[in-house]
Design a protein around this motif. Structure first.
Motif, PDB file in Angstrom:
ATOM      1  N   VAL A  45       9.512   4.935  10.297  1.00 33.97           N
ATOM      2  CA  VAL A  45       8.417   5.615  10.995  1.00 33.97           C
ATOM      3  C   VAL A  45       8.355   5.032  12.405  1.00 33.97           C
ATOM      4  CG1 VAL A  45       7.017   6.285   9.012  1.00 33.97           C
ATOM      5  CG2 VAL A  45       6.789   3.994   9.918  1.00 33.97           C
ATOM      6  N   LYS A  55       4.147   7.406   2.265  1.00 34.85           N
ATOM      7  CA  LYS A  55       3.789   7.894   3.594  1.00 34.85           C
ATOM      8  C   LYS A  55       2.762   9.020   3.492  1.00 34.85           C
ATOM      9  CE  LYS A  55       5.791   9.752   7.853  1.00 34.85           C
ATOM     10  NZ  LYS A  55       6.990  10.314   8.511  1.00 34.85           N
ATOM     11  N   ASP A  56       1.814   9.016   4.421  1.00 33.96           N
ATOM     12  CA  ASP A  56       0.721   9.986   4.521  1.00 33.96           C
ATOM     13  C   ASP A  56      -0.330   9.827   3.424  1.00 33.96           C
ATOM     14  OD1 ASP A  56       1.806  11.137   6.836  1.00 33.96           O
ATOM     15  OD2 ASP A  56       3.087  12.452   5.652  1.00 33.96           O
ATOM     16  N   THR A  57      -0.112   8.871   2.524  1.00 31.86           N
ATOM     17  CA  THR A  57      -1.150   8.506   1.554  1.00 31.86           C
ATOM     18  C   THR A  57      -1.620   7.082   1.813  1.00 31.86           C
ATOM     19  OG1 THR A  57      -0.255   9.977  -0.157  1.00 31.86           O
ATOM     20  CG2 THR A  57      -1.705   8.199  -0.886  1.00 31.86           C
ATOM     21  N   TYR A  59      -0.151   5.100   4.209  1.00 32.06           N
ATOM     22  CA  TYR A  59      -0.024   4.865   5.646  1.00 32.06           C
ATOM     23  C   TYR A  59       0.406   6.165   6.313  1.00 32.06           C
ATOM     24  CZ  TYR A  59       5.002   4.648   4.620  1.00 32.06           C
ATOM     25  OH  TYR A  59       6.279   4.938   4.200  1.00 32.06           O
ATOM     26  N   SER A  60       0.179   6.232   7.617  1.00 32.10           N
ATOM     27  CA  SER A  60       0.605   7.405   8.375  1.00 32.10           C
ATOM     28  C   SER A  60       1.107   6.945   9.731  1.00 32.10           C
ATOM     29  CB  SER A  60      -0.546   8.403   8.535  1.00 32.10           C
ATOM     30  OG  SER A  60      -1.611   7.811   9.280  1.00 32.10           O
ATOM     31  N   TYR A  61       1.833   7.837  10.395  1.00 33.40           N
ATOM     32  CA  TYR A  61       2.355   7.502  11.720  1.00 33.40           C
ATOM     33  C   TYR A  61       2.244   8.718  12.623  1.00 33.40           C
ATOM     34  CZ  TYR A  61       5.489   6.235  15.505  1.00 33.40           C
ATOM     35  OH  TYR A  61       6.009   5.979  16.754  1.00 33.40           O
ATOM     36  N   ALA A  62       1.676   8.492  13.798  1.00 34.43           N
ATOM     37  CA  ALA A  62       1.587   9.564  14.785  1.00 34.43           C
ATOM     38  C   ALA A  62       1.355   8.949  16.158  1.00 34.43           C
ATOM     39  CB  ALA A  62       0.446  10.529  14.448  1.00 34.43           C
ATOM     40  N   THR A  67      -0.783   3.657  11.018  1.00 33.69           N
ATOM     41  CA  THR A  67      -2.126   3.433  10.488  1.00 33.69           C
ATOM     42  C   THR A  67      -2.042   3.108   9.003  1.00 33.69           C
ATOM     43  OG1 THR A  67      -3.092   4.966  12.086  1.00 33.69           O
ATOM     44  CG2 THR A  67      -4.413   4.431  10.145  1.00 33.69           C
ATOM     45  N   LYS A  69      -3.857   2.878   5.526  1.00 36.89           N
ATOM     46  CA  LYS A  69      -4.978   3.654   5.005  1.00 36.89           C
ATOM     47  C   LYS A  69      -5.506   3.169   3.661  1.00 36.89           C
ATOM     48  CE  LYS A  69      -4.231   8.147   5.618  1.00 36.89           C
ATOM     49  NZ  LYS A  69      -5.102   8.513   6.741  1.00 36.89           N
TER      50      LYS A  69
END
Length: 284
Positions: A45, A55-57, A59-62, A67, A69
């Motif tokens: 990421v 991913k997206d649960t 932690y996330s990346y943008a 981030t 979570k």
């Protein structure tokens, strides 16, 4: 034992073995290896590689921000630990993150308080950072203007209360009666640029901090006019309402200093209220 008896025993053993292999042949184990591999597989990421979680649960990346979570254990490292990235790490409000740093190298400069590693202000989550053995981890700020940035390198803003979360930094062997050596993971947190900067580990300028626990690892924390561990340059206008408190060091090898007018451990240049700093172990 008679020859006939030995023959019966051999037949019985062969029957058991045949039954076992017949049963296993009917079980689909094709996914077992992939499941084990998936558990250890790193996900790329941005500039980071993350092991553990989803991913997206978890932690996330943008937009250059990783981030965290949930409290699911994550291991984070740079894809190239020898090259600093401007990507950052942020722990969401209320999350008791469990993060292992295994070769993170972040160097950022921003006119606001976007730190290389930042915990949400006033978070109630207990964040634990474990430094992986034989790894070097670096969190540094770079100058934007004479009075910027004002963030800490590892930032935890929040005034002490019964609900304020803790930041714990430790090595992999904390709790084992262990004395840290060079093989333990290291963390360098530098906020050495600008006038109104934050602490190396602790608060941004004009903020407060509390509940910092160092239990292991080879730690170097420094600031220009803030403290190595603790406060930024200033507590803000309401200095009596912005105390710095509850810093505990019980292990590890800690080198904390200010290049100019802050304390090694404690307050920055303008800080009127410091309390509850305890050193009970390690080398400081």
């Amino acid at each position: 034992m008679e020859k006939s008896e030995r023959k019966r025993i051999r037949k019985r053993i062969m029957s058991w073995a045949l039954a076992f292999f017949t049963t296993m042949s009917a079980v689909d184990v094709s996914g077992w290896g992939s499941i084990a591999a998936h558990a250890e597989e790193a996900v790329s990421v941005g500039a980071f590689e993350v092991t553990g979680g989803t991913k997206d649960t978890d932690y996330s990346y943008a937009n250059g921000l990783l981030t965290i979570k949930t409290d699911t254990a994550l291991t984070i490292k740079n894809a190239d630990p020898d090259t600093a990235t401007t990507d950052r790490i942020y722990v969401d409000d209320g999350v008791s993150a469990n993060v292992t740093l295994a070769g993170v190298n972040i160097k950022v400069g921003s006119p606001d308080t976007t730190a290389p590693f930042q915990i949400a202000d006033d978070s109630t989550g207990d964040v634990t950072i474990t430094l992986a053995d034989n790894t070097k981890n670096q969190l540094k700020t770079v100058i934007v203007s004479i009075d910027k940035p004002q963030c800490a390198a590892l930032q935890k803003n929040g005034e002490y209360s019964d609900t304020l979360g803790k930041l714990t930094i430790q090595c992999e062997h904390t709790g084992e009666g262990h004395i840290c050596t060079e093989s333990c993971g290291s963390l360098t947190a530098e906020a050495q640029v600008g006038l109104d900067n934050g602490g190396g580990i602790g608060r941004a300028n004009k903020k407060t901090t509390a509940n910092i626990y160092i239990k292991g690892g080879n730690i170097s924390a420094s600031s220009n006019n803030g403290a190595g561990i603790g406060g930024g340059y200033s507590s803000g206008e309401d200095t009596l309402l912005s105390p710095l408190s509850h810093i505990y060091i019980s292990g590890g090898c800690v080198d904390a200093y200010s290049l100019n007018s802050g304390a090694g451990i404690g307050g920055g240049y303008v800080c009127k209220k410091v309390s509850d700093i305890y050193i009970s172990g390690g080398c400081v």
